[in-house]
Motif scaffolding. Structure first.
Motif, PDB file in Angstrom:
ATOM      1  N   ALA A 247       0.828  -1.212   0.000  1.00  0.00           N
ATOM      2  CA  ALA A 247       0.000   0.000   0.000  1.00  0.00           C
ATOM      3  C   ALA A 247       0.858   1.256   0.000  1.00  0.00           C
ATOM      4  O   ALA A 247       0.586   2.210  -0.741  1.00  0.00           O
ATOM      5  CB  ALA A 247      -0.927   0.001   1.212  1.00  0.00           C
ATOM      6  N   THR A 248       1.926   1.272   0.791  1.00  0.00           N
ATOM      7  CA  THR A 248       2.766   2.471   0.868  1.00  0.00           C
ATOM      8  C   THR A 248       3.567   2.690  -0.412  1.00  0.00           C
ATOM      9  O   THR A 248       3.721   3.827  -0.868  1.00  0.00           O
ATOM     10  CB  THR A 248       3.728   2.393   2.068  1.00  0.00           C
ATOM     11  N   VAL A 249       4.066   1.612  -1.018  1.00  0.00           N
ATOM     12  CA  VAL A 249       4.849   1.766  -2.247  1.00  0.00           C
ATOM     13  C   VAL A 249       3.970   2.296  -3.370  1.00  0.00           C
ATOM     14  O   VAL A 249       4.394   3.150  -4.157  1.00  0.00           O
ATOM     15  CB  VAL A 249       5.508   0.428  -2.639  1.00  0.00           C
ATOM     16  N   ILE A 250       2.732   1.824  -3.460  1.00  0.00           N
ATOM     17  CA  ILE A 250       1.829   2.307  -4.498  1.00  0.00           C
ATOM     18  C   ILE A 250       1.454   3.770  -4.263  1.00  0.00           C
ATOM     19  O   ILE A 250       1.431   4.579  -5.191  1.00  0.00           O
ATOM     20  CB  ILE A 250       0.563   1.437  -4.556  1.00  0.00           C
ATOM     21  N   ALA A 251       1.166   4.128  -3.020  1.00  0.00           N
ATOM     22  CA  ALA A 251       0.665   5.471  -2.726  1.00  0.00           C
ATOM     23  C   ALA A 251       1.759   6.528  -2.707  1.00  0.00           C
ATOM     24  O   ALA A 251       1.586   7.619  -3.254  1.00  0.00           O
ATOM     25  CB  ALA A 251      -0.074   5.472  -1.388  1.00  0.00           C
ATOM     26  N   VAL A 252       2.906   6.217  -2.076  1.00  0.00           N
ATOM     27  CA  VAL A 252       3.935   7.254  -1.882  1.00  0.00           C
ATOM     28  C   VAL A 252       5.330   6.829  -2.321  1.00  0.00           C
ATOM     29  O   VAL A 252       6.265   7.635  -2.254  1.00  0.00           O
ATOM     30  CB  VAL A 252       3.983   7.696  -0.398  1.00  0.00           C
ATOM     31  N   GLY A 253       5.506   5.579  -2.771  1.00  0.00           N
ATOM     32  CA  GLY A 253       6.826   5.135  -3.174  1.00  0.00           C
ATOM     33  C   GLY A 253       7.553   4.408  -2.046  1.00  0.00           C
ATOM     34  O   GLY A 253       6.990   4.145  -0.985  1.00  0.00           O
ATOM     35  N   ALA A 254       8.821   4.115  -2.276  1.00  0.00           N
ATOM     36  CA  ALA A 254       9.630   3.349  -1.324  1.00  0.00           C
ATOM     37  C   ALA A 254      10.294   4.281  -0.323  1.00  0.00           C
ATOM     38  O   ALA A 254      10.977   5.232  -0.706  1.00  0.00           O
ATOM     39  CB  ALA A 254      10.686   2.531  -2.065  1.00  0.00           C
ATOM     40  N   ILE A 255      10.109   3.996   0.959  1.00  0.00           N
ATOM     41  CA  ILE A 255      10.717   4.781   2.040  1.00  0.00           C
ATOM     42  C   ILE A 255      11.483   3.814   2.940  1.00  0.00           C
ATOM     43  O   ILE A 255      10.875   3.002   3.639  1.00  0.00           O
ATOM     44  CB  ILE A 255       9.659   5.540   2.846  1.00  0.00           C
ATOM     45  N   PRO A 256      12.809   3.875   2.945  1.00  0.00           N
ATOM     46  CA  PRO A 256      13.602   2.894   3.696  1.00  0.00           C
ATOM     47  C   PRO A 256      13.873   3.318   5.136  1.00  0.00           C
ATOM     48  O   PRO A 256      13.714   4.483   5.502  1.00  0.00           O
ATOM     49  CB  PRO A 256      14.910   2.857   2.897  1.00  0.00           C
ATOM     50  N   PHE A 257      14.279   2.335   5.938  1.00  0.00           N
ATOM     51  CA  PHE A 257      14.883   2.514   7.270  1.00  0.00           C
ATOM     52  C   PHE A 257      13.932   2.954   8.374  1.00  0.00           C
ATOM     53  O   PHE A 257      14.340   2.974   9.536  1.00  0.00           O
ATOM     54  CB  PHE A 257      16.054   3.499   7.212  1.00  0.00           C
ATOM     55  N   VAL A 258      12.683   3.312   8.081  1.00  0.00           N
ATOM     56  CA  VAL A 258      11.775   3.718   9.160  1.00  0.00           C
ATOM     57  C   VAL A 258      11.539   2.561  10.123  1.00  0.00           C
ATOM     58  O   VAL A 258      11.545   2.725  11.348  1.00  0.00           O
ATOM     59  CB  VAL A 258      10.440   4.223   8.590  1.00  0.00           C
ATOM     60  N   GLY A 259      11.340   1.372   9.573  1.00  0.00           N
ATOM     61  CA  GLY A 259      11.093   0.206  10.411  1.00  0.00           C
ATOM     62  C   GLY A 259      12.310  -0.299  11.137  1.00  0.00           C
ATOM     63  O   GLY A 259      12.204  -1.210  11.968  1.00  0.00           O
ATOM     64  N   LEU A 260      13.466   0.260  10.865  1.00  0.00           N
ATOM     65  CA  LEU A 260      14.682  -0.140  11.568  1.00  0.00           C
ATOM     66  C   LEU A 260      15.019   0.828  12.689  1.00  0.00           C
ATOM     67  O   LEU A 260      15.306   0.432  13.812  1.00  0.00           O
ATOM     68  CB  LEU A 260      15.846  -0.221  10.572  1.00  0.00           C
ATOM     69  N   VAL A 261      14.959   2.118  12.396  1.00  0.00           N
ATOM     70  CA  VAL A 261      15.414   3.134  13.339  1.00  0.00           C
ATOM     71  C   VAL A 261      14.492   3.222  14.552  1.00  0.00           C
ATOM     72  O   VAL A 261      14.939   3.180  15.705  1.00  0.00           O
ATOM     73  CB  VAL A 261      15.515   4.504  12.636  1.00  0.00           C
ATOM     74  N   VAL A 262      13.193   3.337  14.307  1.00  0.00           N
ATOM     75  CA  VAL A 262      12.254   3.589  15.400  1.00  0.00           C
ATOM     76  C   VAL A 262      12.180   2.429  16.393  1.00  0.00           C
ATOM     77  O   VAL A 262      12.289   2.643  17.612  1.00  0.00           O
ATOM     78  CB  VAL A 262      10.863   3.933  14.832  1.00  0.00           C
TER      79      VAL A 262
END
Length: 316
Positions: A235-250
């Motif tokens: 859903a996120t890749v379709i709507a806004v594209g690829a966003i890396p590292f959020v699931g790692l840092v937080v």
């Protein structure tokens, strides 16, 4: 502590509404109670949808990172370091060329399928490694993702959509307007299910033998976790594209201060993910104002630095 987190999050939301290339004349909002006027249109059609998309995406990706880390039992794994984002890209590209009339639902279905399959394969690869350490698991994930990314770029090149892919799949919230982000609301039930099964995901992090001895179906819980990850990533890749590292840092930062019991920390992880994306987005909008830097670049830069720091810290 939670009150301060909520207050900081509220301030970031307010800053997100205030910052933009078009200045909103806030007194006009009260003058147009009927919902007309440029200020009201800018707020409702652009600023509020963008804020909602940022919050949903950040919370969803952070929760996905926690789930993957519990399944793989490694703190440096998330969709961007396990091939999930790259697999979703490939699924979207194939949907664009083979079934162009399917639209967003068809693209999401194929992206979900590819993301889920690639996650299963990644977990199987990690399980077959006899000697694994903190650094080796994410390095294998990065290599795996690079292979999938290369396949996606080659496929795009062969179908003459490489330039379109590079522009469209780069994480960017500037094109979020009313009517073009609503699929992200599917993240809300994903986060709710993750919280509902938080105890099971905590047990997953103890290993298959421990989970089985406690009477939990390890394969069923892991499959549910991977499905939740695949739904959010697609859903996120379709709507806004690829966003890396959020699931790692937080999740890393939350675990440092609050521990690993997901029933207690999952709300903070979701709040932290949303806050991190808000910070990256506001930074990107201010760096070269009135233009903006895509959030995929700001989140990648910040996340990459933190990732290296955590890797070096973990090797000590």
């Amino acid at each position: 502590m939670r009150l301060r987190w909520c207050l900081g999050f509220a301030l970031l939301c307010l800053a997100s509404l205030l910052v933009g290339a078009r200045q909103i004349a806030w007194p006009q909002l009260w003058a147009f109670s009927g919902g007309s006027g440029d200020a009201w249109l800018t707020l409702t059609a652009s600023r509020l949808p963008r804020l909602a998309a940022l919050v949903l995406t950040g919370a969803g990706l952070a929760v996905c990172g926690v789930i993957l880390q519990q399944i793989v039992r490694n703190k440096f794994v998330e969709p961007g370091t396990s091939g999930g984002l790259d697999a979703a890209k490939l699924g979207i590209l194939i949907a664009m060329t083979l079934v162009p009339s399917a639209g967003a639902p068809g693209r999401m279905a194929l992206a979900l399928l590819f993301c889920f399959a690639s996650s299963l394969l990644y977990v199987a690869i990690i399980a077959r490694i006899r000697f694994k350490n903190t650094v080796l698991v994410p390095v294998i994930g990065l290599m795996y993702g690079s292979v999938l990314s290369a396949v996606a770029e080659f496929y795009a090149y062969r179908n003459n959509i490489l330039q379109s892919m590079q522009g469209w799949l780069l994480g960017d919230f500037s094109r979020i307007v009313q009517g073009h982000y609503e699929m992200l609301y599917i993240i809300l039930p994903v986060v709710a299910l993750a919280y509902l099964y938080a105890q099971r995901f905590t047990v997953l992090g103890m290993g298959e033998e421990m989970a089985t001895s406690l009477g939990m179906g390890y394969a069923a819980a892991a499959t549910l976790g991977l499905v939740l990850v695949a739904v959010t990533v697609s859903a996120t890749v379709i709507a806004v594209g690829a966003i890396p590292f959020v699931g790692l840092v937080v999740p890393q930062l939350v675990a440092l201060y609050k521990g690993d019991h997901l029933a207690r920390t999952l709300p903070l992880v979701a709040l932290g993910g949303a806050s991190l994306l808000l910070v990256c987005d506001i930074t990107g909008r201010l760096l070269i104002y009135p233009f903006e830097v895509p959030i995929g670049l700001t989140a990648g830069a910040l996340g990459g630095v933190v990732f290296l720091v955590l890797i070096l810290r973990g090797r000590r």
